[in-house]
Design an enzyme around this catalytic site. Structure first.
Site, PDB file in Angstrom:
ATOM      1  N   VAL A 145       0.857  -1.192   0.000  1.00 35.79           N
ATOM      2  CA  VAL A 145       0.000   0.000   0.000  1.00 35.79           C
ATOM      3  C   VAL A 145       0.891   1.239   0.000  1.00 35.79           C
ATOM      4  O   VAL A 145       1.806   1.362   0.823  1.00 35.79           O
ATOM      5  CB  VAL A 145      -0.902   0.025   1.252  1.00 35.79           C
ATOM      6  CG1 VAL A 145      -1.756   1.287   1.266  1.00 35.79           C
ATOM      7  CG2 VAL A 145      -1.776  -1.217   1.308  1.00 35.79           C
ATOM      8  N   GLY A 162      -1.878  12.898   3.351  1.00 41.88           N
ATOM      9  CA  GLY A 162      -2.506  13.868   4.257  1.00 41.88           C
ATOM     10  C   GLY A 162      -3.793  14.464   3.729  1.00 41.88           C
ATOM     11  O   GLY A 162      -4.371  15.358   4.354  1.00 41.88           O
ATOM     12  N   LEU A 178      -6.445  10.459   0.675  1.00 45.49           N
ATOM     13  CA  LEU A 178      -6.417   9.549  -0.481  1.00 45.49           C
ATOM     14  C   LEU A 178      -6.136   8.106  -0.049  1.00 45.49           C
ATOM     15  O   LEU A 178      -6.695   7.159  -0.609  1.00 45.49           O
ATOM     16  CB  LEU A 178      -5.364  10.015  -1.499  1.00 45.49           C
ATOM     17  CG  LEU A 178      -5.670  11.362  -2.177  1.00 45.49           C
ATOM     18  CD1 LEU A 178      -4.475  11.820  -3.027  1.00 45.49           C
ATOM     19  CD2 LEU A 178      -6.911  11.256  -3.066  1.00 45.49           C
ATOM     20  N   TYR A 214      -4.693   2.457  10.091  1.00 47.16           N
ATOM     21  CA  TYR A 214      -5.626   1.354   9.859  1.00 47.16           C
ATOM     22  C   TYR A 214      -6.671   1.262  10.982  1.00 47.16           C
ATOM     23  O   TYR A 214      -7.844   1.005  10.727  1.00 47.16           O
ATOM     24  CB  TYR A 214      -4.868   0.030   9.701  1.00 47.16           C
ATOM     25  CG  TYR A 214      -4.111  -0.036   8.396  1.00 47.16           C
ATOM     26  CD1 TYR A 214      -4.803  -0.063   7.177  1.00 47.16           C
ATOM     27  CD2 TYR A 214      -2.722  -0.027   8.352  1.00 47.16           C
ATOM     28  CE1 TYR A 214      -4.122  -0.091   5.962  1.00 47.16           C
ATOM     29  CE2 TYR A 214      -2.044  -0.058   7.143  1.00 47.16           C
ATOM     30  CZ  TYR A 214      -2.744  -0.095   5.952  1.00 47.16           C
ATOM     31  OH  TYR A 214      -2.078  -0.115   4.755  1.00 47.16           O
TER      32      TYR A 214
END
Lengths: 160, 160
Positions: free
Chosen positions: A97, A105, A108, A140
């Site tokens: 990822v 920031g 996205l 996450y």
């Protein structure tokens, strides 16, 4: 806009909400990657370099590959990426990822992960896993990922 | 013995060192599974039941499936199992590791994992990962698996 987007980014490509009205971003699962551009993106967030041939084979065998492109009809620029391996039914695991540092920031990465989860959900996967670096654990967690459910620990084996 | 084993368990099947001279155990990547027998094995170690159709598709899309069989030329019995997903090049993830409870404690699980690692190594995978339940963390640690290298944490996402 959809038709124009699909002509540049392939079937199913769709817009990603943009933090800036002047710039559009697009998700695509079908637009081919320039592997040098992809490796540059991954290195920009700190992944170590890997042989291009290996990366090509790994992409070919991945369940899902998502590119996030800064839209330009002539020169789209890859600014985000994620891929998944898995059986496509029970489990999928997310790898690689990345959002290019200058585009971080603005939400996205959050949209990228939501897109990945939705895409896996659509093909029927019900449990998605990943190995989070210390620096992105809170990223996450804030999106609803559960850390070490039922005391699971992650274990790695590195071949010689 | 190899030819006899291959005729029952498929190409490449090989013996697993046995804790009991009277009993032979065999690894196979090619002998088909009776999915009811497989689910019974997985449930015997505490995995929850899954629809047979899903399991079949998950097996079809797995990178590697290993059965550990208690040898009998007529009625081989599945007493161990592991499967892997992955891209077959960079990463593989091990799932559904099981040794039937009555065959635990004789080193068969250790041999099963060594066999899995060797098989993945042979196809070129250099990093193998798994999510360990709390009860088996020490089992993996004792075999050289590294827990949470560089502070990695495992994260799960469950679809609704």
């Amino acid at each position: 806009m959809t038709l124009e987007i699909e002509s540049v980014y392939g079937e199913g490509a769709c817009e990603c909400a943009s933090p800036d009205k002047q710039v559009s971003f697009v998700f695509s699962q079908t637009r081919p990657f320039d592997l040098v551009e992809l490796e540059q993106l991954l290195q920009s967030v700190g992944w170590s370099q890997r042989p291009v041939g290996k990366v090509r084979r790994a992409l070919d065998s991945s369940l899902l590959k998502v590119g996030l492109w800064k839209h330009d009809p002539c020169f789209p620029r890859l600014i985000g990426f994620a891929r998944c391996t898995g059986d496509g039914v029970i489990d999928a695991t997310v790898w690689d990822v990345a959002i290019h540092p200058i585009y971080q920031g603005f939400g996205l990465g959050k949209q990228l992960m939501a897109y990945v989860n939705r895409s896996l959900h659509d093909i029927g996967v019900r449990r998605i896993t990943l190995f989070a670096d210390p620096g992105v654990v809170s990223f996450y967690k804030s999106q609803g990922w559960i850390l070490e459910p039922k005391g699971h620990r992650c274990a790695f084996w590195y071949a010689n």
